[in-house]
Scaffold this motif. Structure first.
Motif, PDB file in Angstrom:
ATOM      1  N   UNK A 241      63.512 -79.905 -18.539  1.00 49.89           N
ATOM      2  CA  UNK A 241      62.724 -79.655 -17.337  1.00 49.89           C
ATOM      3  C   UNK A 241      63.071 -78.265 -16.770  1.00 49.89           C
ATOM      4  N   UNK A 242      62.160 -77.727 -15.977  1.00 53.93           N
ATOM      5  CA  UNK A 242      62.385 -76.427 -15.347  1.00 53.93           C
ATOM      6  C   UNK A 242      62.308 -76.580 -13.835  1.00 53.93           C
ATOM      7  N   UNK A 243      63.214 -75.905 -13.141  1.00 59.28           N
ATOM      8  CA  UNK A 243      63.241 -75.912 -11.675  1.00 59.28           C
ATOM      9  C   UNK A 243      62.681 -74.575 -11.197  1.00 59.28           C
ATOM     10  N   UNK A 244      61.638 -74.636 -10.380  1.00 56.18           N
ATOM     11  CA  UNK A 244      60.995 -73.397  -9.949  1.00 56.18           C
ATOM     12  C   UNK A 244      60.199 -73.640  -8.667  1.00 56.18           C
ATOM     13  N   UNK A 245      59.793 -72.566  -7.962  1.00 57.46           N
ATOM     14  CA  UNK A 245      58.997 -72.732  -6.750  1.00 57.46           C
ATOM     15  C   UNK A 245      57.652 -73.386  -7.056  1.00 57.46           C
ATOM     16  N   UNK A 246      57.154 -74.178  -6.128  1.00 56.71           N
ATOM     17  CA  UNK A 246      55.889 -74.881  -6.322  1.00 56.71           C
ATOM     18  C   UNK A 246      54.740 -73.912  -6.579  1.00 56.71           C
ATOM     19  N   UNK A 247      54.720 -72.797  -5.831  1.00 56.65           N
ATOM     20  CA  UNK A 247      53.617 -71.852  -5.985  1.00 56.65           C
ATOM     21  C   UNK A 247      53.645 -71.190  -7.363  1.00 56.65           C
TER      22      UNK A 247
END
Length: 300
Positions: A241-247
């Protein structure tokens, strides 16, 4: 203060920008003694020290009074340059180009209507939109090489103004696991191996690393990547999985084969704002630069 020329104001502002009287002198093509005389003259007229001192030596660090004076000078010089550029353009028949810098992570999420509204905000100018890293935007705005930048994280540089417009949050993007398509997970449930989007500000990165470390008894393995396309490829092929800003996740999720998962537990807010060269904040029409116009996804 009277009889302080634009040239003298530029010398003081260059000293602040360069953090060195020697480099400021070179930038302004004058000698260092001449710079010292100019700074002394400005301080005499102000009636107080504008730069900090170490013994008898003046350091290129502003006092509180110096910050106020530099802010006033920056506005005056900015207004002067602005009006002179209009005169020069009028004489030459040119239209000045206003360059607007967009942080790479926001490029795919910008509203087309907002881009169109820039013609109203900067009426009478040609507009150039460029995408680049956050660090490059900060450097170019502070050196007055661009008129506006869209960045994440709070930014309070000496040579720039900042205005908050919105806040985003972090999500996880993952490949579906069969028919069990989860919509949420906690930091404790984050797999041992994961990807962190590194195109954000330093404080956000530190926060993500700390939350992962706090919720794992062993050393967690993670990749830090600043490119959305590469992240999407790795999520699909490795199931990490990748963690990143929603936008930022919007472009990755567009294909429809990946899931967006909300992360429960401690949250990391990601402020988004506009950077301008110091002294330009008061001249900008912010009605067209509000969150609902720039990033409508944040309000959905």
């Amino acid at each position: 203060m009277q009889n302080i020329s634009i040239k003298k104001m530029r010398v003081m502002l260059a000293s602040v920008e360069e953090g060195s009287f020697t480099r400021a002198s070179a930038k302004q093509n004058i000698s260092q003694p001449a710079t010292s005389i100019i700074i002394q003259d400005i301080e005499t007229q102000a009636g107080c020290d504008l730069f900090e001192r170490s013994g008898t030596s003046r350091k290129a660090i502003l006092t509180k009074a110096g910050e106020h004076v530099a802010n006033v000078f920056s506005r005056i010089v900015g207004e002067f340059d602005y009006e002179m550029s209009k005169v020069n353009d009028m004489i030459s028949g040119r239209r000045e180009v206003k360059e607007i810098l967009i942080q790479n992570s926001f490029a795919a999420a910008l509203s087309g209507r907002w881009v169109q509204s820039l013609f109203e905000t900067f009426n009478g100018y040609n507009i150039k939109l460029s995408t680049c890293s956050r660090d490059e935007i900060v450097d170019r705005i502070q050196s007055r090489d661009a008129c506006l930048g869209v960045v994440d994280g709070q930014e309070s540089g000496v040579m720039s103004d900042y205005r908050y417009i919105a806040s985003d949050r972090l999500v996880a993007v993952a490949r579906p696991n069969g028919t069990d398509r989860k919509r949420r997970l906690t930091w404790e449930q984050m797999p041992q191996e994961c990807i962190i989007y590194s195109g954000t500000n330093v404080e956000t990165l530190k926060g993500v690393r700390q939350l992962l470390a706090d919720n794992d008894d062993t050393e967690r393995d993670h990749l830090e990547i600043n490119n959305e396309e590469l992240i999407a490829t790795l999520v699909r092929e490795t199931r990490m999985p990748a963690i990143l800003p929603r936008v930022t996740a919007q472009s990755i999720l567009a294909a429809g084969d990946l899931d967006c998962l909300e992360i429960d537990g401690p949250s990391i807010e990601l402020p988004i704002g506009l950077m301008m060269p110091w002294g330009n904040l008061h001249k900008t029409n912010f009605m067209s630069l509000r969150a609902e116009n720039v990033f409508p996804q944040l309000l959905s």
